[in-house]
Structures are given as C-alpha cells and as structure tokens.
Design an enzyme around this catalytic site. Structure first.
Site, PDB file in Angstrom:
ATOM      1  N   GLU A 174      -0.344   4.938  -0.381  1.00  0.00           N
ATOM      2  CA  GLU A 174      -1.138   6.156  -0.590  1.00  0.00           C
ATOM      3  C   GLU A 174      -0.233   7.384  -0.578  1.00  0.00           C
ATOM      4  O   GLU A 174       0.638   7.525   0.275  1.00  0.00           O
ATOM      5  CB  GLU A 174      -2.208   6.291   0.487  1.00  0.00           C
ATOM      6  CG  GLU A 174      -3.360   5.329   0.301  1.00  0.00           C
ATOM      7  CD  GLU A 174      -4.482   5.578   1.292  1.00  0.00           C
ATOM      8  OE1 GLU A 174      -4.282   6.421   2.190  1.00  0.00           O
ATOM      9  OE2 GLU A 174      -5.530   4.920   1.183  1.00  0.00           O
ATOM     10  N   TYR A 206       0.852  -1.183   0.000  1.00  0.00           N
ATOM     11  CA  TYR A 206       0.000   0.000   0.000  1.00  0.00           C
ATOM     12  C   TYR A 206       0.885   1.229   0.000  1.00  0.00           C
ATOM     13  O   TYR A 206       1.866   1.284   0.747  1.00  0.00           O
ATOM     14  CB  TYR A 206      -0.883   0.028   1.250  1.00  0.00           C
ATOM     15  CG  TYR A 206      -2.347   0.106   0.948  1.00  0.00           C
ATOM     16  CD1 TYR A 206      -2.893   1.256   0.382  1.00  0.00           C
ATOM     17  CD2 TYR A 206      -3.198  -0.952   1.236  1.00  0.00           C
ATOM     18  CE1 TYR A 206      -4.241   1.340   0.106  1.00  0.00           C
ATOM     19  CE2 TYR A 206      -4.550  -0.883   0.965  1.00  0.00           C
ATOM     20  CZ  TYR A 206      -5.074   0.269   0.397  1.00  0.00           C
ATOM     21  OH  TYR A 206      -6.415   0.347   0.117  1.00  0.00           O
ATOM     22  N   ASP A 223      -7.044  13.426 -25.255  1.00  0.00           N
ATOM     23  CA  ASP A 223      -7.088  12.025 -24.831  1.00  0.00           C
ATOM     24  C   ASP A 223      -6.520  11.198 -25.981  1.00  0.00           C
ATOM     25  O   ASP A 223      -7.185  10.983 -27.000  1.00  0.00           O
ATOM     26  CB  ASP A 223      -8.530  11.619 -24.532  1.00  0.00           C
ATOM     27  CG  ASP A 223      -8.670  10.154 -24.144  1.00  0.00           C
ATOM     28  OD1 ASP A 223      -7.670   9.401 -24.243  1.00  0.00           O
ATOM     29  OD2 ASP A 223      -9.780   9.748 -23.753  1.00  0.00           O
ATOM     30  N   LYS A 228      -3.467  -0.611 -25.244  1.00  0.00           N
ATOM     31  CA  LYS A 228      -3.733  -0.241 -26.637  1.00  0.00           C
ATOM     32  C   LYS A 228      -2.425  -0.187 -27.432  1.00  0.00           C
ATOM     33  O   LYS A 228      -1.652  -1.128 -27.406  1.00  0.00           O
ATOM     34  CB  LYS A 228      -4.514   1.071 -26.704  1.00  0.00           C
ATOM     35  CG  LYS A 228      -5.876   1.007 -25.992  1.00  0.00           C
ATOM     36  CD  LYS A 228      -6.693   2.257 -26.253  1.00  0.00           C
ATOM     37  CE  LYS A 228      -8.067   2.174 -25.613  1.00  0.00           C
ATOM     38  NZ  LYS A 228      -8.039   2.487 -24.172  1.00  0.00           N
ATOM     39  N   THR A 284      -4.251   5.806 -22.003  1.00  0.00           N
ATOM     40  CA  THR A 284      -4.110   4.494 -21.388  1.00  0.00           C
ATOM     41  C   THR A 284      -2.680   4.038 -21.649  1.00  0.00           C
ATOM     42  O   THR A 284      -1.958   4.646 -22.444  1.00  0.00           O
ATOM     43  CB  THR A 284      -5.079   3.476 -22.006  1.00  0.00           C
ATOM     44  OG1 THR A 284      -4.909   3.493 -23.425  1.00  0.00           O
ATOM     45  CG2 THR A 284      -6.520   3.793 -21.654  1.00  0.00           C
ATOM     46  N   ARG A 341      -2.655  -2.702 -18.459  1.00  0.00           N
ATOM     47  CA  ARG A 341      -3.891  -1.921 -18.442  1.00  0.00           C
ATOM     48  C   ARG A 341      -3.779  -0.859 -17.356  1.00  0.00           C
ATOM     49  O   ARG A 341      -3.520  -1.157 -16.191  1.00  0.00           O
ATOM     50  CB  ARG A 341      -5.087  -2.824 -18.178  1.00  0.00           C
ATOM     51  CG  ARG A 341      -5.293  -3.877 -19.260  1.00  0.00           C
ATOM     52  CD  ARG A 341      -6.590  -4.616 -19.078  1.00  0.00           C
ATOM     53  NE  ARG A 341      -7.729  -3.733 -19.270  1.00  0.00           N
ATOM     54  CZ  ARG A 341      -8.270  -3.431 -20.448  1.00  0.00           C
ATOM     55  NH1 ARG A 341      -7.755  -3.939 -21.544  1.00  0.00           N
ATOM     56  NH2 ARG A 341      -9.313  -2.631 -20.534  1.00  0.00           N
TER      57      ARG A 341
END
Length: 411
Positions: free
Chosen positions: A49, A47, A192, A221, A218, A227
């Site tokens: 954060e 983790y 985008d 692609k 992304t 991903r």
C-alpha cells in the site's frame, strides 16, 4: 503433481479455444509469455500500500524497483512527465481521473455508448453517470465525430470535464480540436486511449499529449500487456491528485505482480519491432474492411483508420447477436455491439465489432484477412445453414493451425 485438476482442465480448455478460434474481439489481444510469467510470479505475495519509498508496509524495497521501472518505462513510452501504474483496470483509471478532477454532481460530457463510447464515459448505468451529472455527444450521419456539434453541446451544458476516446470508433480522434473545445468552455480534457494506445506509441495515431490534461489507458488491448490500467499527465499538481485518488481513495494494495508485468509489456512496446506490429494491425484492419465492403456489408463510417471496424446490420433481418452466435460456431470470436441510432436492445444490437490486434499478434497478414472476410461473409449470408457454417469452421481451423498461438508454451 497437479493440485486442482478441475481448474487445470478449464485452463487447458481455454488454451484450446484460443488456439483453435480466430480472436476478433477488438478489446482483446494475446500478450507475451514473459508478461504472463511476471503475472504469475512470486510478486503476487507482496502487499505494498502506498507508492515507491512511501509504503505503509515493510519489505517493499524490492517491489519498489518494479514499480519505479514500470513508471519510468510508461513515461518514456508516452512521452509524459507523470504516470500512475497502479489502477487495476481501465475503468478504475477513469474513476481515479474523475476523482482527481471533480466533485460528485459536477458535469461531464462524454461519447454516447451507442455511438462508440464507453460505459465509464458517463453512461447512466455506470458510476460515472450516477456520481456525476453526465451529458453525451455522438457521431454524424456518416459515423464521424462532428466537432462543431460537440462544441455546441459543450457550450450548452458547460461541463467541468470533457471525455474523449472510444471503445467502438474506427476513425482518427482529433485531440487538439477537443482541447480547443475544452478551453472554450473552461473544462478539463480527459483522453481515454485504452483502445488505441498501442497505435499511439507507434506514432500511427496522433498522441493525446500535450492536449489532454489527463490520459488514461488499459495495458492490454493494442498494447498487448497484462490486464490493467494506467493514468498519465504532464501536470505535477494533477499527478498528486491522481495518486491520492487511486490510493487511498479507490484502491488498497496495488497488484505488484501485474505492475511488474506492465513493465515487461512496456519494454516490448519500446522495442523497435513494435511499430512493425502496430502497422500490421492497421493494414490488416483496412484490408478486412475493404473486403467486407466488397461483399456488400455496411460499415459505420464506411471503413477504418485503426484496429477495429463496426459492421452495421440496422437494415438486416438478423441482429448483432445473431451474427456473433453464428460466427462463434464457425470459429470466429467477435462481439455484438450497438451502432449509432441503435433501434435494438443492448442485449441484441444491430452491430458487430471486429478487431485485428489479436490476429496480427499471431502473425496473420493481408492475405489471411481476405480469407477471413470471405468466411465472415459466407457465414452471415447463410446464418441458418449448418453445412456451410461447418465448412467455414474448417477454414478457420486451418488458419489457426497455420498460425499457432504460444507454440512452445506448455499448459
């Protein structure tokens, strides 16, 4: 010893499907084994954060290195000053960009979904069209962006943000022209480039920098990474707002295994060999388009400049859904897609979107595209002929066998 035999069997089945079918969904690709290794690494346990050197949990000094590496490679790759590599997806990257620039109710102008835009560009069924007041622009009768018309709409609705970029547009996007429109109405410009990012970094499509205030993408692609999503800018103040918009506004702990995998993907993108791959993607798509035109099919805009094309069945008895189902039986995976001035339901559609990024990743070239175009034509002209579709499946299987996926990977 395998703990979960059911999931293991599902993975094997999917491995077989990907190996035996021709993957032509334009938003999908085959990533590198090293990317998958990082994705499945021990980093999934951590983790973290916050951001490097500014975490809310202890024990982050090692994963900080991975995120810093991903950031630095991303900046180098896109030639930008700031990058956030934490977005879990392209959709969340766009959400983060909106949150950084807008207040609820502000006006945004994006490409209409049926004209080739994306859900997150202001579609009324998406948060982007619910949280913000959204308007849209489309394409002309030839399937091209009409920048004069876009400017006219912008002057009428006076958006605070203009979104450019698409999920089913086969032509070059003029980011410089979009910026001039944005400046004329006092709007921010968000580019985008999720679909074309791998072509942009190979200098095979104009870059949105320095024209866009914020660029999202992304990492799968055409980039062939894991991903996930990224947000980039050259503006220091916007970079601070973007960071706050992603954490703590939208997301909690970042996926450190995915961030490490993004870094691996960026290393591939920075390699000299990348341009060769990206160039082959475009060459393959042009051949595919030319061959389909020869077979008598209609393409939106009449062809392609990038990695995808959009077949238009508006005047055909069969639909995009019919085409998708028949091609699936023949071993070709594609997706039904709306076309400009769509008359059918989004669940049926009058179009079929095809891409060449995944086929190119398998090593296929122009000659294979000719065979594939002929096979697609054979299937679409004989939708209800099981014998012909069966023969088409034999062709696709042979192609798949000649270009095996992940040869040495054990599943």
């Amino acid at each position: 010893m395998i703990f979960d035999t059911e999931i293991n069997e599902i993975i094997k089945e999917e491995f077989k499907r990907q190996n035996e079918n021709l993957e032509m969904i334009a938003s999908e690709n085959f990533t590198f084994p090293e990317v998958m290794m990082a994705t499945g690494s021990i980093l999934t346990n951590k983790y973290a954060e916050g951001y490097p050197s500014k975490r809310y949990y202890g024990g982050c000094e090692i994963v900080d290195k991975a995120e810093v590496l991903a950031i630095e490679r991303c900046k180098k790759l896109f030639n930008c000053n700031y990058a956030n590599v934490q977005p879990h997806s392209g959709s969340q990257a766009n959400q983060g960009a909106y949150a950084a620039l807008l207040n609820p109710g502000d006006i945004i102008l994006g490409m209409d979904l049926s004209a080739g835009g994306h859900l997150t560009h202001g579609s009324k069924v998406n948060a982007s069209g619910k949280v913000y007041t959204s308007y849209s622009y489309g394409v002309d009768e030839n399937g091209y962006l009409n920048y004069d018309e876009i400017e006219k709409i912008a002057l009428e609705v006076k958006p605070k943000l203009i979104v450019c970029g698409a999920s089913a547009y086969a032509r070059i996007i003029d980011f410089e022209r979009f910026r001039k429109i944005a400046d004329k109405v006092g709007a921010f410009l968000l580019a985008d480039i999720a679909h074309i990012a791998g072509l942009v970094v190979a200098n095979l499509h104009p870059s949105p920098f320095p024209h866009a205030h914020i660029v999202t993408s992304t990492t799968h692609k055409t980039l062939r990474g894991p991903r996930g999503g990224i947000i980039m800018t050259n503006d220091e103040e916007l970079a601070k707002k973007i960071n706050s918009a992603i954490f703590p506004n939208l997301q909690g702990g970042p996926l450190m295994h995915i961030i490490a995998a993004k870094a691996v993907g960026f290393k591939y993108n920075l390699d000299e060999s990348w341009k060769t791959y990206a160039n082959q993607v475009i060459k393959n798509c042009k051949v595919l388009a030319d061959e389909l035109l020869k077979e008598g099919f209609k393409l939106v805009s009449g062809g392609t400049d990038n990695h995808l094309l959009l077949m238009d069945f508006s005047n055909c008895e069969f639909s995009g859904k019919d085409a998708q189902i028949a091609l699936e039986k023949a071993g070709i995976t594609a997706n039904k897609n709306s076309v400009p001035n769509e008359k059918r339901s989004p669940f049926i559609t009058s179009g079929l979107r095809l891409g060449t990024a995944a086929l190119s990743a398998r090593g296929m070239k122009e000659e294979e595209m000719k065979v594939i175009a002929q096979t697609i034509s054979l299937v679409l002209k004989n939708l209800n002929n099981d014998e012909i579709i069966k023969k088409a499946k034999e062709t696709t299987l042979k192609l798949s066998e000649n270009f095996p996926l992940y040869k040495d990977l054990k599943c």
